[in-house]
Each structure stands twice: as structure tokens, then as C-alpha cells.
Design a protein around this motif. Structure first.
Motif, short mmCIF file in Angstrom:
data_model
loop_
_atom_site.label_atom_id
_atom_site.label_comp_id
_atom_site.label_asym_id
_atom_site.label_seq_id
_atom_site.Cartn_x
_atom_site.Cartn_y
_atom_site.Cartn_z
N VAL A 1 25.23 69.35 -11.54
CA VAL A 1 23.92 69.45 -11.77
C VAL A 1 24.49 70.78 -12.96
O VAL A 1 25.16 71.49 -12.68
CB VAL A 1 23.41 70.14 -10.82
CG1 VAL A 1 22.06 70.64 -10.41
CG2 VAL A 1 23.30 69.13 -9.08
N ALA A 2 23.46 70.52 -14.04
CA ALA A 2 23.12 71.82 -14.89
C ALA A 2 22.28 72.48 -14.84
O ALA A 2 21.58 72.53 -14.54
CB ALA A 2 23.00 70.54 -15.98
N ASP A 3 22.89 73.88 -14.44
CA ASP A 3 21.86 75.03 -14.51
C ASP A 3 21.06 74.89 -13.54
O ASP A 3 19.35 75.55 -14.59
CB ASP A 3 21.78 74.87 -16.02
CG ASP A 3 21.12 76.67 -16.12
OD1 ASP A 3 22.25 77.99 -15.94
OD2 ASP A 3 20.16 77.15 -16.48
N ILE A 4 20.50 74.81 -12.40
CA ILE A 4 19.75 74.67 -12.07
C ILE A 4 20.37 74.86 -10.33
O ILE A 4 21.74 73.86 -10.59
CB ILE A 4 18.85 73.86 -12.24
CG1 ILE A 4 17.51 74.66 -11.39
CG2 ILE A 4 18.95 72.69 -11.22
CD1 ILE A 4 16.92 74.76 -12.21
N GLY B 1 13.92 79.49 -11.28
CA GLY B 1 14.53 78.99 -11.99
C GLY B 1 13.84 78.18 -13.31
O GLY B 1 14.22 77.79 -13.75
N PHE B 2 12.57 78.36 -13.02
CA PHE B 2 12.11 77.73 -14.09
C PHE B 2 10.84 78.91 -15.46
O PHE B 2 9.67 78.30 -16.01
CB PHE B 2 10.72 76.45 -14.02
CG PHE B 2 12.24 75.29 -13.70
CD1 PHE B 2 12.04 75.01 -14.66
CD2 PHE B 2 12.48 75.26 -11.95
CE1 PHE B 2 13.24 73.42 -14.13
CE2 PHE B 2 13.51 74.13 -12.16
CZ PHE B 2 13.51 73.69 -13.22
N ALA B 3 11.17 80.37 -15.14
CA ALA B 3 9.77 81.37 -15.42
C ALA B 3 10.14 80.64 -17.01
O ALA B 3 8.74 80.36 -18.06
CB ALA B 3 10.63 82.40 -14.96
N GLN B 4 10.61 80.17 -17.61
CA GLN B 4 11.17 79.70 -19.01
C GLN B 4 10.33 78.62 -19.29
O GLN B 4 9.23 78.78 -20.49
CB GLN B 4 12.89 79.77 -19.57
CG GLN B 4 13.15 81.70 -20.11
CD GLN B 4 14.35 81.54 -19.77
OE1 GLN B 4 15.17 80.03 -19.08
NE2 GLN B 4 16.22 82.61 -20.41
N SER B 5 10.59 78.03 -18.28
CA SER B 5 10.17 76.96 -19.24
C SER B 5 8.37 76.62 -18.67
O SER B 5 7.67 76.00 -19.33
CB SER B 5 10.99 75.52 -18.12
OG SER B 5 12.54 75.40 -18.52
N SER C 1 22.93 82.68 -18.52
CA SER C 1 21.25 82.18 -18.21
C SER C 1 20.91 82.72 -16.52
O SER C 1 22.48 82.79 -16.28
CB SER C 1 20.88 80.77 -17.81
OG SER C 1 20.37 80.04 -16.79
N ARG C 2 19.24 82.65 -16.36
CA ARG C 2 20.15 82.93 -14.62
C ARG C 2 19.25 82.21 -13.78
O ARG C 2 18.31 82.56 -13.25
CB ARG C 2 18.07 84.32 -14.82
CG ARG C 2 18.74 84.87 -16.11
CD ARG C 2 18.48 86.71 -15.31
NE ARG C 2 17.88 87.35 -14.18
CZ ARG C 2 19.15 88.04 -13.18
NH1 ARG C 2 20.11 88.16 -13.66
NH2 ARG C 2 18.31 88.30 -12.35
N TYR C 3 19.13 80.88 -14.34
CA TYR C 3 18.87 79.62 -12.91
C TYR C 3 19.94 80.02 -12.04
O TYR C 3 19.39 78.67 -11.28
CB TYR C 3 18.88 78.63 -14.05
CG TYR C 3 17.61 78.59 -14.90
CD1 TYR C 3 17.21 77.40 -14.53
CD2 TYR C 3 16.75 79.48 -15.61
CE1 TYR C 3 15.42 77.24 -15.19
CE2 TYR C 3 15.94 79.84 -16.59
CZ TYR C 3 15.29 78.42 -16.18
OH TYR C 3 14.00 78.72 -17.26
N ILE C 4 20.93 80.31 -12.45
CA ILE C 4 22.22 79.87 -10.98
C ILE C 4 22.61 81.42 -10.92
O ILE C 4 23.32 81.88 -11.70
CB ILE C 4 23.37 78.44 -11.25
CG1 ILE C 4 22.85 78.11 -10.93
CG2 ILE C 4 24.65 78.99 -9.53
CD1 ILE C 4 24.04 76.60 -11.37
N GLN C 5 22.28 82.21 -9.47
CA GLN C 5 22.87 83.21 -8.82
C GLN C 5 23.17 83.76 -7.73
O GLN C 5 22.91 82.39 -6.87
CB GLN C 5 20.93 84.27 -9.39
CG GLN C 5 20.64 84.71 -10.77
CD GLN C 5 21.01 85.40 -11.00
OE1 GLN C 5 21.30 85.95 -11.13
NE2 GLN C 5 21.95 84.91 -12.62
#
Length: 196
Positions: free
Chosen positions: A41-44, A50-54, A142-146
């Protein structure tokens, strides 16, 4: 996804997914654990968010008037109005049909309209988890996995490992392809890749 893998006699499979594809891969593993040999799983992370930028990118692209004609240079300049990162711009270029009557190959308006559902995460029945080997790859910028995601990651994917590529953001595979590939290859070489 499960039906496609069945149709191609590709089970069990090593499954890899980035961002929304990562959420899809996680749900496949949770709903059909015998179909997934191993998971990357890549960056989620599992869960909502997790998708604010998207979300913003999808809306910005949907609002950008699409010219009738685009060649590659014109498309790069046109996308450059909302995407400053060249690797991300290159990824989005793959979703454009260039030339006369240029158009999106994806349902960009539908994606933008569905971002709330895309950001979401369905409820998982207590006790459901995927026991197979799982590698999470995070982008260091990235902030997608905290850390707040770690308990859900451990509960749903008890045999997970987390690796971080410090120089990458959310588009980790595009921003640091060599480091990303090295992690994927290492995971496969350690016996988690299944049969060749």
C-alpha cells in the motif's frame, strides 16, 4: 478487482495500490483474504481521510477549461496552471487524449463530484483482518500516513511493515521511483511476491 483476478486465473495475487488504489487493494485483502498473497500500500492508511490535496486537484482540473487541441508541450503548460510538480503533471498527462478534440480519458467531473465517497472508508466488522504480509510505503513529505493511523493498520493488517521514503511526497512512486522500486523488489525478494 476480485472478479478480474478470478477471470485471469491470477489468484492468489500480490496486490499493490497507491492512494485510492491502495484503499481498493486493502479492501480486496480484507474482503477476500485468500485472493491476496501479499499486499503493498503506497502512501495511504486504512480509514477516512488523506485526500485533501487530491480533492482540490480534482476540482481545480475539472474547473480548468480544456482546449480543443493539445499537443504534449501544450498539455504540460496547460496542466502547469494547477500542477507545479513535474512528476505529478506527467502522471496526469497519461489521463489525457491529445491532439484534435483533446479530452480526458477518465471521468474527471465524476471523480471530483465523488471525492467525499473516495475519502471515506467503509465500516469494518470487528475481527476482520488480513493476515498476509503487508508493506506500507509512506512519503516522508506526505501526511497521508500518520501515527494516528497505526492502531488501525495493526488491527486490520497485523503483519504490516512501514517504510518511509524521506524525499518523496504523496506521489511517492513518481517522486522517488528508484527508492520505491527498491522497497517493492526487497519485499518480493523476501518471499512475499508469490510465484513468478
Amino acid at each position: 478487482m476480485h472478479e478480474t483476478l478470478v477471470a485471469h486465473a491470477a489468484l492468489p495475487a500480490m496486490v499493490i495500490g497507491h492512494s485510492m488504489g491502495g484503499k481498493t487493494a486493502m479492501m480486496l485483502a480484507l474482503n477476500h483474504p485468500n485472493a491476496v498473497h501479499s499486499l503493498i500500500v503506497a502512501d495511504i492508511a486504512p480509514g477516512e481521510g488523506g485526500f485533501a490535496q487530491s480533492r482540490q486537484l480534482a476540482h481545480d482540473l475539472a474547473a480548468l477549461p480544456l482546449p480543443d487541441y493539445l499537443d504534449r508541450a501544450g498539455a504540460e503548460a496547460w496542466l502547469g496552471q494547477v500542477i507545479t510538480d513535474p512528476p505529478v503533471r506527467d502522471l496526469m498527462l497519461m489521463n489525457l487524449e491529445l491532439g484534435e478534440k483533446s479530452r480526458w480519458r477518465i471521468g474527471l467531473q465524476q471523480i471530483a463530484a465523488s471525492m467525499s465517497a473516495i475519502i471515506g472508508w467503509p465500516p469494518i466488522v470487528p475481527g476482520v483482518h488480513y493476515n498476509g504480509p503487508t508493506l506500507f510505503i509512506a512519503g516522508g513529505n506526505s501526511r497521508y500516513i500518520q501515527p494516528a493511523s497505526y492502531p488501525a493498520m495493526r488491527r486490520l493488517f497485523p503483519h504490516y511493515r512501514l517504510e518511509t521514503i524521506r524525499e518523496a511526497g504523496h506521489w511517492v512512486h513518481a517522486q522517488a521511483p528508484a527508492a520505491f522500486l527498491a522497497l517493492v523488489q526487497g519485499f518480493m525478494d523476501s518471499g512475499h511476491g508469490g510465484e513468478a
